[in-house]
Design an enzyme around this catalytic site. Sequence first.
Site, PDB file in Angstrom:
ATOM      1  CG  HIS A 110       9.226  -0.335  -2.504  1.00 41.37           C
ATOM      2  ND1 HIS A 110       8.070   0.337  -2.836  1.00 41.37           N
ATOM      3  CD2 HIS A 110       9.080  -1.380  -1.761  1.00 41.37           C
ATOM      4  CE1 HIS A 110       7.252  -0.741  -2.506  1.00 41.37           C
ATOM      5  NE2 HIS A 110       7.825  -1.918  -2.079  1.00 41.37           N
ATOM      6  CG  ASP A 113       9.215   2.871  -4.742  1.00 43.14           C
ATOM      7  OD1 ASP A 113       9.166   1.840  -5.663  1.00 43.14           O
ATOM      8  OD2 ASP A 113       8.469   2.869  -3.591  1.00 43.14           O
TER       9      ASP A 113
HETATM   10  C1  XLS Z   1       2.379  -5.645  -2.620  1.00 43.31           C
HETATM   11  C2  XLS Z   1       2.826  -4.763  -1.048  1.00 43.31           C
HETATM   12  C3  XLS Z   1       3.864  -3.872  -1.315  1.00 43.31           C
HETATM   13  C4  XLS Z   1       4.286  -3.442   0.146  1.00 43.31           C
HETATM   14  C5  XLS Z   1       5.473  -2.727   0.087  1.00 43.31           C
HETATM   15  O1  XLS Z   1       1.777  -6.254  -3.063  1.00 43.31           O
HETATM   16  O2  XLS Z   1       1.545  -4.358  -0.869  1.00 43.31           O
HETATM   17  O3  XLS Z   1       3.356  -2.920  -1.951  1.00 43.31           O
HETATM   18  O4  XLS Z   1       3.183  -2.409   0.510  1.00 43.31           O
HETATM   19  O5  XLS Z   1       6.657  -3.663  -0.310  1.00 43.31           O
END
Ligand code: XLS
Length: 446
Positions: A110, A113
């Site tokens: 993300h 991140d």
């Molecule tokens: C959360 C989601 C997230 C997505 C990406 O539950 O799995 O991590 O994979 O935003």
Amino acid sequence: MSSRSKPFFSLREPLRFEGQKWKPSAKRPLGYRWYDADRKVLGQRMEDQLRFAVCYWHSFVWPGSDPFGGDTFERPWHAPGGDPMAQALHKADVAFDLFRLLRTPYFTFHDRDIAPEGRTLAESNANVRCVGEHFAKKMQASGVRLLWGTANLFSHRRYMAGAATNPDPEVFAYAAAQVKNALELTNDLSGANYVLWGGREGYETLLNTDLKRELDQLGRFMSLVVEHKHKIGFAGTILIEPKPGEPTKHQYDFDVATVYGFLRSYGLEKEIKVNIEQNHALLAGHTFEHEIALAQALGVFGSIDMNRGDELLGWDTDQFPNNLPQVALALYHVLRGGGLGTGGLNFDAKLRRQSIDPDDLIVGHAHAMDLCARALLVAETMIDDGELAKQLRARYSGWDGKLGRAILSGKQTLADLAARVDRDKLDPPPRSGRQEHLEALLNNYL
Ligand code: XLS
Ligand code: NI
Ligand code: NI
């Protein structure tokens, strides 16, 4: 010695395929027993069939906190008082060291991140771009590729009432600006996909929610993303990741069927596919293979977030996969449907919060990769043997006959069918579904 110059992991040499030489008690416990990147599976290298990715957020961002307790991991790049950009670059170096040690071909992130949020969106975007340039160099040097990028539209309080589905259009605009930057970075890094997970796209109570408006806003948002994808010439696939609840009580991207209906209503079913996560399938009351098979049947299968949910806990525990029959069955469906395409197996999985040693990150991923490799070999046997597919075909063979074809081609009315039953005195005998036989067959492949 600064924390920067000290290697984070104790392992220095990348993991190798050790096959049956592998011993649980070996001094070097972290070789692969099953993951043999170059081994051909159904005509393709294992690495290309599995397309593993390490995700940034669980491994490098989450500090081990839970609703009842604080950080347990104490990563050096989270040390209080450090310079946030220097820490972000340090984190990137450790992340690429993990990819090297594991030999994973892909990663995912993300925007939030990888770089700290600035005082303005322009500053935040510039931070993301700066780390993006660092990534580009590291990717070039290592050969590691980007499976997908995404924008975090759920952590900051501005998104507490949704991003695209927010009652305030200025929040929608802010989210759009953030996605524009993340999508363009993903494009510049030649990402294979771009993911949209609607963390806050849902509601807590209908008392303050206008469902129809919020769905229309979400449809508009997705259309804008698709338009921009074409404008900048992004060659990857746009993916929506279904999840039924958490963090909101009801999420609009509930499951594959719901997302497909949504895409159809906004004319996006040819533009957007789905990223299916095991834990989310479970939370929606489905099996993992159900979500995969349905997405394939509807022509929207995109990629996989490979993890596992706890069967007793009702939330998204995001554990590393560790169940051979489950993963084998999931991969069997992936292969039967033509493989992963631009997708991959992204380990959207995190360590348990007591696994505080740096090397636990290696162990968690390595065993998950080995499990998936072993499951892939099981799925290959299932396909090569062909018995399951043969029995499935036989079960529906009537539909390839004269009556079946006439019904499906629309040449028979209800009255025609009624007349036929009458004329031929049809009274078809029920046949066994043979579930126990098929389940025994599956176990024989393991
Ligand atoms: C959360 C989601 C997230 C997505 C990406 O539950 O799995 O991590 O994979 O935003
Ligand atoms: Ni996910
Ligand atoms: Ni999850």
